[in-house]
Design an enzyme around this catalytic site. Sequence first.
Site, PDB file in Angstrom:
ATOM      1  N   TYR A 148      12.267  -0.259   1.913  1.00 43.47           N
ATOM      2  CA  TYR A 148      12.145  -0.188   3.373  1.00 43.47           C
ATOM      3  C   TYR A 148      13.240   0.654   4.032  1.00 43.47           C
ATOM      4  O   TYR A 148      13.237   0.821   5.244  1.00 43.47           O
ATOM      5  CB  TYR A 148      12.161  -1.600   3.970  1.00 43.47           C
ATOM      6  CG  TYR A 148      10.836  -2.320   3.878  1.00 43.47           C
ATOM      7  CD1 TYR A 148       9.912  -1.987   2.901  1.00 43.47           C
ATOM      8  CD2 TYR A 148      10.515  -3.335   4.749  1.00 43.47           C
ATOM      9  CE1 TYR A 148       8.706  -2.642   2.807  1.00 43.47           C
ATOM     10  CE2 TYR A 148       9.303  -4.004   4.667  1.00 43.47           C
ATOM     11  CZ  TYR A 148       8.405  -3.653   3.684  1.00 43.47           C
ATOM     12  OH  TYR A 148       7.204  -4.315   3.597  1.00 43.47           O
ATOM     13  N   LYS A 218      12.709  -8.758  -9.389  1.00 43.19           N
ATOM     14  CA  LYS A 218      11.924  -8.187 -10.487  1.00 43.19           C
ATOM     15  C   LYS A 218      12.856  -7.445 -11.438  1.00 43.19           C
ATOM     16  O   LYS A 218      12.598  -6.312 -11.856  1.00 43.19           O
ATOM     17  CB  LYS A 218      10.849  -7.251  -9.940  1.00 43.19           C
ATOM     18  CG  LYS A 218       9.639  -7.956  -9.383  1.00 43.19           C
ATOM     19  CD  LYS A 218       8.806  -8.659 -10.462  1.00 43.19           C
ATOM     20  CE  LYS A 218       8.108  -7.670 -11.363  1.00 43.19           C
ATOM     21  NZ  LYS A 218       7.266  -8.372 -12.387  1.00 43.19           N
ATOM     22  N   ASP A 284       6.944 -12.583  -9.315  1.00 46.06           N
ATOM     23  CA  ASP A 284       5.552 -12.984  -9.483  1.00 46.06           C
ATOM     24  C   ASP A 284       5.445 -14.442  -9.934  1.00 46.06           C
ATOM     25  O   ASP A 284       4.546 -15.170  -9.491  1.00 46.06           O
ATOM     26  CB  ASP A 284       4.803 -12.045 -10.440  1.00 46.06           C
ATOM     27  CG  ASP A 284       5.604 -11.692 -11.678  1.00 46.06           C
ATOM     28  OD1 ASP A 284       6.827 -11.575 -11.581  1.00 46.06           O
ATOM     29  OD2 ASP A 284       4.998 -11.522 -12.750  1.00 46.06           O
ATOM     30  N   ASP A 308       9.149  -9.591   2.147  1.00 45.17           N
ATOM     31  CA  ASP A 308       7.994  -9.370   3.011  1.00 45.17           C
ATOM     32  C   ASP A 308       6.787 -10.136   2.481  1.00 45.17           C
ATOM     33  O   ASP A 308       6.106 -10.866   3.209  1.00 45.17           O
ATOM     34  CB  ASP A 308       7.690  -7.868   3.076  1.00 45.17           C
ATOM     35  CG  ASP A 308       6.855  -7.491   4.287  1.00 45.17           C
ATOM     36  OD1 ASP A 308       6.459  -8.391   5.061  1.00 45.17           O
ATOM     37  OD2 ASP A 308       6.600  -6.292   4.477  1.00 45.17           O
TER      38      ASP A 308
END
Length: 419
Positions: A148, A218, A284, A308
């Site tokens: 972002y 991640k 995840d 987000d």
Amino acid sequence: MAKLKIENGKLIVPDNITIPYIAGDGVGTEISPVTKSIIDSAVKKCYAGKRNIEWLEVLAGEKAFDQTGSWLPEESMKAFREYLVGIKGPLTTPVGGGIRSLNVALRQELDLYVCLRPVRWFKGVVSPVKEPQKVNMHIFRENTEDIYAGIEWQQGTPEAEKLLHFLQNEMNVHKIRFPKTSSFGVKPVSEEGSERLIRSAIKYAIEHKLPSVTLVHKGNIMKFTEGGFKLWGYAMAEREFGDQVFTMMQYDRIKKSHGASMAETALKESMEQKKIIIKDVIADAFLQNTLLIPEEYSVIATLNLNGDYISDQLAAMVGGIGIAPGANINYITGHAIFEATHGTAPNIAGKNKVNPSSLLLSGVMMLEYLGWKEAAGSIVNSLEKTFQSHKATVDLARFMENSETLTTTEFRDEIIRNL
């Protein structure tokens, strides 16, 4: 009216303060006055005139462009810098050139590095999950780095060609599948940016006596950016918070040197001593776990893009983004902007049917940030009483049994009556 100020890292709040606000575009022009009315009523009821807010309107978005030719006038930025704390409705992002996002521009200009999104369920609100009462999390989303940051180049441009040439010829990158038609983005993740975000999350957990901080990442794939976020966070937690925390890195070291039984004993003792448990989970897996075992998480620290996704999924689990508040905060300078987390909703703007709860609950966060917890609590209690009586705006009422659908202004009046 007096102004807020920071002294020795502490926010000094006078009894009578000026709060700048941006009404917003679309439904913002409806939810902003409703929110101000309810906050004013709660402050008056709780403090009997001893405390007061003077609202100062500043311009941004379509209204600013129509009146000044600028989507985000410097006068508005000056007001937020000067008064420290403000609140805003949803804004339209200009199409085409210019500012990529007004919200992002505000966050970057004031270095509002924390996006704080608390998520909890209100009794009476219908949820798509079986046990929404188990969802009670506080998301600390890094607000200034990651994808972002907006560092990207479109395919086919000279800049993209130049970057491609550098990657292939200088950095020996040969994993770009379709180089000639690829656009490129850069994902900056810094040690300083990660540490200040995670530090804020740990301090919040300590202050609010919450049991754990989970680093969501991640790092299994992006080892030096998101993996760095995890490792920097663990190292900082142990270095700066000492015996106030117990990290799963410590657990792994004890397990390796003394065995699993000793590690489990150390973890159990730390929990009994009310230490903050610092742990991590792959993003995840975390999204799955929030549905299966949400009670295992309280404070979440994560990067911008992950945050987000996570924020919106958790909001859906407790009834939707219409009751999801948000704040953008710099805990060092004291600057903070509280905002509705939804968009301008032009399809329902002007119809007196929008749910003001997202901005209202952001106002509650603002009151808590100011230390005016009595007023904040009175609004939360009133909201829950209203929802439990099956009264709500159409977005929530349509899922309730025997519900009464209220207009935006009727909802305002009901909340004020129930304060």
